[in-house]
Design a protein around this motif. Structure first.
Motif: not given
Lengths: 400, 208
Positions: A366-384
């Motif tokens: 769960l911890d790692l999932f939240l971390f990865i989720f954060g990375i995806i959100i971060f990547a999306t935020l810059i990409a958009i």
């Protein structure tokens, strides 16, 4: 048609890039999960095996070896000490309990420990079937010993001298008889064979250590004393006193293991950092692939805007593409880690006869999932970002 | 039903466009003729709600889209306006059928009574419905562009130079297709072009 389906179609339309992103992302996720779990399991297994033993007194030598042999039963003993002398040390106001152990024999690789009933209580277990050892040559066996060697109450066997299985130096004239089987603990005691001190002494009498016919055990030896303090203040004075003023060595298991962990932690830390670097790279790769999607398919995104999709829907589209890749990689990585861990655990079970279970694995996931989720959100935020600056009119009138 | 009043738009201070007022009754087609650089595409984008005018009003079905918020405009455009691009734009990872599905999905319209199947039939695209757009011929791609512009039964169909790259025969065919599709959904068909060949197909013409 919906977001997920469109994202899925977009992802499989560029298989090579998707494959690369998934590969490195799942690899780093697998590594992170695996290393964290291994480290945790390793530490907890050892800590658990201490069972509140505050101090070990044994023969002079390496303190770590003394702890490993006397408490964790994974190394050769440092030597023997006279029981009478050792008993005097135990007679101290700070000491609550002093349990003698005598080791040095084995049966088919399982160590035989001469001790008292307190040893069983120390490991917070008790007799599952049968009775406690009472007279000489009676043994009580740990649960793993019973299971792995198929030994039952009433069975007899001959021990071998030494810490590893060997048929040459066996004490054939003194067969040991199983009188009880212990409850399972997931602890080191599961793979021990327990008997009283006298059994060990008698078995070795023929070696000429003590051959007096009156069976007087005044000069008998033990391997170590496991000591629990009544008052923790004993920690301050006793070890130094013993090491300075006697021929014995006093070692503090907690301190010795902490030293050991510090060494192993370096390895775990190195792998963790490597895994994080790979994760960082895969985060960048995900960002690049999302950013390229926004840039290269600007016309398609503009088209979707003319279809009535709001700016937020386009962002959601980019996000769902990242999420889909991330989720798939995560599942793959977690499966990879779980498979590797189980393989390692079953290898350990074969070698050390110790069953190991995953520790708080779900929480790690769960911890790692939240971390990865954060990375995806971060990547999306810059990409958009280009989406916000998107000029639909300009994009669609530059028709190729 | 379309009405524009005093619409002006400028990209920079120097390039300012002042467009003539337009008023169309329901289902009435309109041809807007003009040379390139005169602001044809700009007008089309203004009518489509892709650009917002500096001044003036654009009424579509009594709604002034010039004063709408971006979000509302997106939704309005998706439901009421259909655009047929000069060169068809599609989502390249989707098949012909899925492109039409996506068109309806993003407009928030469900595929009622087999609208997709109908349009595929009418535009002779049934045989390629499971193909990706990049495998289609120019003609098929053009017809797909028309399908994407009319599938959701819009009130206004805007076509940007739909015939400029076609020969005479296909030119006529495309105009007929657009006209018949507009009639089916009772939409105003507005064609913006420099192509003089189609002048005679329309009675209502504005020259920029």
């Amino acid at each position: 048609m919906n977001f997920i389906k469109l994202s899925y179609k977009n992802i499989i339309a560029k298989p090579l890039q998707t494959f690369l992103t998934v590969l490195i992302l799942s690899l780093s996720i697998g590594l992170l999960l695996g290393v964290k779990q291994l480290n945790k399991v390793f530490e907890s297994q050892l800590q658990q095996s201490l069972n509140g033993v505050d101090m070990v007194v044994g023969a002079k030598g390496s303190p770590l070896q003394l702890v490993l042999s006397a408490v964790l039963h994974i190394d050769n003993p440092t030597g023997n000490i006279p029981y009478n002398e050792a008993k005097k040390i135990a007679d101290n106001k700070y000491i609550g309990e002093a349990i003698p152990i005598s080791i040095g024999d084995n049966y088919k690789g399982y160590k035989i420990v001469g001790t008292t009933v307190s040893f069983v209580n120390l490991h917070k277990t008790g007799i599952a079937t049968g009775t406690m050892f009472n007279t000489t040559y009676e043994v009580v066996i740990g649960n793993a010993v019973s299971e792995n060697l198929n030994l039952n109450i009433g069975d007899t066997f001959s021990s071998s001298h030494g810490m590893i299985e060997n048929a040459i130096e066996s004490h054939d004239e003194h067969p040991l008889k199983v009188v009880g089987i212990l409850k399972p603990t997931q602890n080191v005691i599961d793979r021990l064979i327990l008997t009283n001190l006298e059994s060990i002494w008698h078995m070795h009498e023929h070696e000429g250590v003590n051959n007096s016919p009156d069976h007087n055990h005044d000069n008998e030896e033990i391997t170590a004393l496991l000591i629990k303090f009544k008052n923790k203040r004993g920690l301050l004075h006793l070890p130094r006193n013993i090491n300075k003023n006697t021929n014995f060595q006093a070692a503090l298991p907690k301190y010795q293991l902490d030293k050991l962990f510090k060494l192993t932690a370096i390895g775990a830390k190195a792998i963790t950092w490597i895994a994080f670097s790979i994760l960082f790279v895969s985060g960048i790769s995900m960002f690049v692939s999302l950013y390229r999607m926004v840039k290269e398919r600007a016309k398609e995104l503009a088209l979707i805007r003319t279809y009535g999709a709001s700016r937020n829907k386009l962002i959601l589209l980019v996000f769902s593409e990242g999420l889909l890749v991330g989720l798939f990689s995560f599942i793959l990585g977690a499966l990879l880690a779980t498979f590797c861990l189980q393989t390692i655990f079953s290898l350990i079970k074969d070698t050390y006869k110790q069953q190991i279970y995953l520790l708080e694995y779900h929480k790690d996931i769960l911890d790692l999932f939240l971390f990865i989720f954060g990375i995806i959100i971060f990547a999306t935020l810059i990409a958009i970002r280009p989406i916000f600056k998107m000029d639909i009119s300009k994009i669609i009138s530059h028709e190729s | 039903m379309l009405k524009t009043v005093d619409v002006t738009f400028s990209y920079t201070k120097d390039t300012s466009f002042n467009f003539p007022d337009i008023e169309l009754s329901p289902s009435q087609p309109l041809l807007i003729l003009g040379k390139s650089g005169i602001g044809k595409t700009t007008l089309l984008h203004l009518l489509a709600g892709i650009l917002s005018p500096d001044k003036g009003s654009i009424f579509i079905k009594d709604t002034n889209i010039a004063s709408m918020s971006i979000k509302k405009l997106d939704r309005f455009r998706g439901k009421h306006i259909g655009i047929v691009f000069q060169n068809t734009i599609t989502v390249s990872s989707l098949t012909v059928y899925e492109n039409l599905q996506a068109r309806l999905y993003f407009s928030g319209i469900s595929n009622q009574k087999g609208a997709i199947e109908n349009i595929l039939e009418q535009l002779d695209l049934v045989s390629v419905k499971n193909q990706k757009p990049n495998t289609l011929s120019t003609g098929q791609l053009q017809r797909l562009g028309i399908a994407l512009g009319v599938i959701h039964k819009p009130d206004i169909i805007l076509a940007d130079e739909p015939t400029s790259s076609l020969d005479d025969e296909n030119c006529e065919l495309v105009i007929e297709l657009l006209k018949s599709q507009a009639k089916k959904s009772h939409a105003n068909l507005i064609i913006i072009t420099h192509d003089q060949r189609i002048k005679n197909s329309f009675t209502n013409t504005i020259v920029l």
